[in-house]
Design a protein around this motif. Structure first.
Motif, short mmCIF file in Angstrom:
data_model
loop_
_atom_site.label_atom_id
_atom_site.label_comp_id
_atom_site.label_asym_id
_atom_site.label_seq_id
_atom_site.Cartn_x
_atom_site.Cartn_y
_atom_site.Cartn_z
N CYS A 29 0.71 -1.36 0.01
CA CYS A 29 0.03 0.05 -0.08
C CYS A 29 0.90 1.31 0.22
O CYS A 29 0.56 2.23 -0.56
CB CYS A 29 -1.00 0.04 1.24
SG CYS A 29 -2.48 -0.54 0.94
N ILE A 30 2.03 1.25 0.72
CA ILE A 30 2.79 2.34 0.77
C ILE A 30 3.31 2.54 -0.47
O ILE A 30 3.67 3.70 -0.88
CB ILE A 30 3.85 2.30 1.92
CG1 ILE A 30 2.91 2.17 3.23
CG2 ILE A 30 5.19 3.36 1.96
CD1 ILE A 30 3.95 1.94 4.54
N PRO A 213 -2.27 -7.22 -3.63
CA PRO A 213 -2.96 -6.72 -2.60
C PRO A 213 -3.46 -5.46 -2.60
O PRO A 213 -4.52 -4.99 -2.50
CB PRO A 213 -2.38 -7.36 -1.23
CG PRO A 213 -1.35 -8.29 -1.95
CD PRO A 213 -0.99 -7.82 -3.39
N ALA A 214 -2.73 -4.35 -2.87
CA ALA A 214 -2.81 -3.01 -2.70
C ALA A 214 -3.82 -2.59 -3.93
O ALA A 214 -4.67 -1.84 -3.49
CB ALA A 214 -1.72 -2.33 -2.86
N THR A 221 -12.28 0.39 -0.72
CA THR A 221 -12.45 1.64 0.20
C THR A 221 -11.92 2.97 -0.11
O THR A 221 -10.95 3.07 -1.27
CB THR A 221 -11.36 1.06 1.40
OG1 THR A 221 -11.60 2.05 2.39
CG2 THR A 221 -10.19 0.73 1.03
N GLN A 222 -12.34 4.09 0.64
CA GLN A 222 -11.96 5.32 0.25
C GLN A 222 -11.13 5.72 1.79
O GLN A 222 -11.22 6.83 1.99
CB GLN A 222 -13.03 6.13 0.13
CG GLN A 222 -13.58 5.99 -1.22
CD GLN A 222 -12.75 6.72 -2.45
OE1 GLN A 222 -11.52 6.85 -2.16
NE2 GLN A 222 -13.22 6.63 -3.51
N SER A 223 -10.61 4.85 2.64
CA SER A 223 -9.87 5.17 3.64
C SER A 223 -8.60 4.49 3.68
O SER A 223 -8.39 3.52 3.29
CB SER A 223 -10.68 4.76 4.78
OG SER A 223 -9.89 4.28 5.85
N PHE A 224 -7.63 5.23 4.01
CA PHE A 224 -6.02 4.85 3.78
C PHE A 224 -5.85 3.63 4.84
O PHE A 224 -5.43 2.82 4.68
CB PHE A 224 -5.25 5.84 4.02
CG PHE A 224 -3.61 5.47 3.98
CD1 PHE A 224 -3.17 4.86 2.78
CD2 PHE A 224 -2.75 5.45 4.88
CE1 PHE A 224 -2.02 4.40 2.75
CE2 PHE A 224 -1.50 5.29 5.01
CZ PHE A 224 -1.07 4.56 3.68
N THR A 226 -8.30 1.50 6.04
CA THR A 226 -9.00 0.40 5.83
C THR A 226 -8.27 -0.31 4.53
O THR A 226 -8.10 -1.49 4.39
CB THR A 226 -10.59 0.82 5.39
OG1 THR A 226 -10.91 1.56 6.25
CG2 THR A 226 -11.27 -0.62 5.31
N MET A 227 -7.41 0.63 3.69
CA MET A 227 -6.98 0.03 2.57
C MET A 227 -5.64 -0.75 2.95
O MET A 227 -5.60 -2.02 2.46
CB MET A 227 -6.58 1.23 1.74
CG MET A 227 -5.96 0.56 0.32
SD MET A 227 -5.35 1.96 -0.94
CE MET A 227 -4.31 1.19 -1.77
N ILE A 228 -4.73 -0.33 3.90
CA ILE A 228 -3.88 -1.07 4.40
C ILE A 228 -4.33 -2.35 4.97
O ILE A 228 -3.73 -3.46 4.74
CB ILE A 228 -2.97 -0.25 5.53
CG1 ILE A 228 -2.01 0.76 4.77
CG2 ILE A 228 -2.20 -1.06 6.40
CD1 ILE A 228 -0.81 1.29 5.46
#
Lengths: 303, 245
Positions: A29-30, A213-214, A221-224, A226-228
């Motif tokens: 994600c990062i 996965p990322a 989702t639209q939240s960082f 939740t995304m992680i």
């Protein structure tokens, strides 16, 4: 059944590939928001020479030493990419492409030499290309687990710092966060994730476990935060399920199965994801047109 | 005269092999609202970035409240250019404003309810309360800029640097931002604003810094913002006057 799984080597291997998947999902994600997905691919390929050189030096396969060798090799690759980008007119993606190919080619060359040397062909070094989780012993698993937990710890402890670093680097610097320090930490954590994964997933496909996965989680989702979390879950499931399936056949490589399972999650997300997934997008579009048409008909009096 | 809150001493900066800024000497006094004006490529953004140490200077020193950046960072607020961030990033308006408090919250801690309330208050002040949980990608350019201003407000700084906060925003947002800047000034805070619209300079700023690679002139608007000095800054290209508005 669960207890037999737990007692067998497979249980431990599953646990470690799952933890690896979780760590890779989070770090992925990062990398995704750093817009540096190709970087993970370049750095995982760049790990190969280090694997073989570590084996040459030690004369036997010890995962911890090989991981250290891979990490050094991968970091040298990262430094080269940075150096080429800042001191020449070559763009970053060209530099990454070059380092990927040159380091991987060099690694394969060394690997061929190692395989020809006495005892080399039994070394199991080949398994670092496509990954072979079944070849892992208890100590390998423990090494992997500890390193993966360190990676996860670094991500979650500095969660808000990562967020501001990824969203707005200038502002992050303005409030006194060291952007250079965060960049260095990011590279270290990325390399660490890659090198703990090369035994189980292999250098060629390790990047997929960081990327898939990322991009899948992005569809939900639209939240960082939740995304992680979601990316970590998808990575963990891909790791565990892929390992489980590959363990049914003798000598099946693990990496490809993990990646195929991950790709399955991606297709599901692409179609059903609630944020711009194909299906929801289509339904929304149809509904919108229908409502529009109805409103229009009323306006013109049903003619 | 008020206390000097920003002192820039003989600052030089370059990008790769291009020299961008040379011999920059500036003293900014508390309570002033300064417009940084200059043509494209004059180094306006670079000046702010170099002052804030986001870009390493070749030489020179900068002091805030007579202290180095490290010691003064809690008292400094910053609004980067809107284009510098990725608006597709998955977060909402309230969360972005809360980022203004990260410096004060410190490492390892999460924002509290009180922090969120502060952020909400700042959004409200910018007329954005209704958009608190709106995805930032769904905001208009003007709304995004208001969110950035709200984030700067929660920083509760004494010295603000703003990089083109009025670029590409609607008239209502421009008025809202200017009202806030006037309020900050009335509270004794110091604000430096990179500005591109020469027509509004005299209405908006009490001080002007004319910049083109180096400081051409710096002082009270009435004394500095003159035809000759503007011509000197813009290299004699005066087509902007009268032609555009």
């Amino acid at each position: 059944m669960l207890s037999t799984l737990w007692n067998s080597n497979l249980g431990w291997v599953l646990l470690s590939t799952m933890t690896l998947g979780i760590a890779a999902g989070a770090i992925g994600c990062i990398a995704y928001w750093k817009r540096q997905n190709l970087m993970s691919d370049a750095l995982s390929h760049a790990a190969l020479p280090g694997v073989v050189i570590a084996f040459f030096i030690l004369g036997e396969k010890n995962l911890l030493v090989i991981i250290i060798g891979a990490a050094i090799s991968s970091l040298i690759g990262a430094l080269f990419i940075q150096w080429i980008t800042t001191s020449s007119r070559i763009s970053e993606d060209s530099a990454m492409g070059m380092i990927l190919a040159v380091f991987y080619g060099f690694g394969i060359m060394l690997l061929t030499i190692a395989n020809r040397s006495a005892g080399g062909n039994q070394s199991g070094l080949d398994s670092f290309i496509f990954g072979q989780a079944a070849a892992m012993v208890r100590s390998d698993v423990i090494t992997m687990l500890i390193l993966a937990l360190i990676v996860l710890f670094i991500v979650f402890i500095g969660f808000k710092e990562w967020k501001i670093f990824l969203f707005d680097q200038q502002f992050a610097g303005g409030i006194g966060l060291s952007v250079k320090g965060m960049n260095t930490l990011y590279t270290i954590v990325l390399v660490l994730t890659i090198v703990i994964g090369i035994q189980a997933v292999g250098v060629i496909l390790m990047a997929a476990l960081l990327i898939i996965p990322a991009v899948s989680a992005r569809y939900w989702t639209q939240s960082f935060r939740t995304m992680i979390l979601l990316s970590a879950v998808i990575g963990g499931l891909s790791g565990a399920i892929g390992t489980l399936i590959s363990s049914y056949g003798r000598g099946l490589p693990t990496g490809p199965f993990i990646v195929v399972i991950g790709a399955g999650f991606f297709v599901l997300s692409l179609v059903f994801g609630k944020e711009k997934g194909i299906l929801i997008h289509y339904v929304q579009y149809k509904l919108q047109r229908k409502n529009q048409l109805q409103g229009w008909k009323q306006e013109v009096g049903g003619r | 005269m008020n206390e000097v809150v920003l002192n820039v001493n003989n600052l030089f900066a370059s990008y790769r092999k291009t020299n961008v800024l040379h011999s920059i000497n500036i003293d900014v006094h508390a309570g002033s609202l300064t417009g940084i004006i200059g043509p494209n490529g004059a180094g306006k953004s670079t000046l702010i970035k170099t002052i804030l140490n986001l870009h390493p200077p070749l030489t020179g020193s900068v002091k805030f409240f007579n202290e180095p950046f490290r010691k003064a960072k809690r008292r400094i607020g910053y609004v980067p250019q809107r284009g510098a961030v990725d608006w597709d990033f998955p977060t909402d308006a309230l969360d972005v404003v809360t980022m203004g408090l990260y410096g004060k919250i410190g490492w390892l801690k999460r924002p509290t309810k009180k922090d969120k309330a502060k952020a909400y208050e700042a959004l409200d002040k910018m007329g954005m309360a209704d958009f608190a949980d709106r995805q930032i990608s769904q905001l208009s350019g003007g709304q995004q800029q208001r969110v950035f201003l709200a984030r700067a407000l929660v920083q509760d700084a004494d010295l603000y640097f703003m990089d083109e906060p009025l670029a590409g925003v609607d008239a209502a947002t421009e008025r809202a931002i200017m009202t806030i800047l006037q309020e900050l000034k009335a509270k004794g805070k110091t604000v430096l604003v990179v500005h591109h619209d020469l027509q509004t300079v005299e209405d908006y700023f009490d001080h002007v810094l004319l910049l083109n690679r180096t400081v051409i002139s710096h002082g009270r608007t009435a004394e500095v913002f003159t035809r000759d000095k503007i011509a000197e800054t813009y290299g004699g290209n005066m087509r902007w006057m009268g032609a555009s508005s």
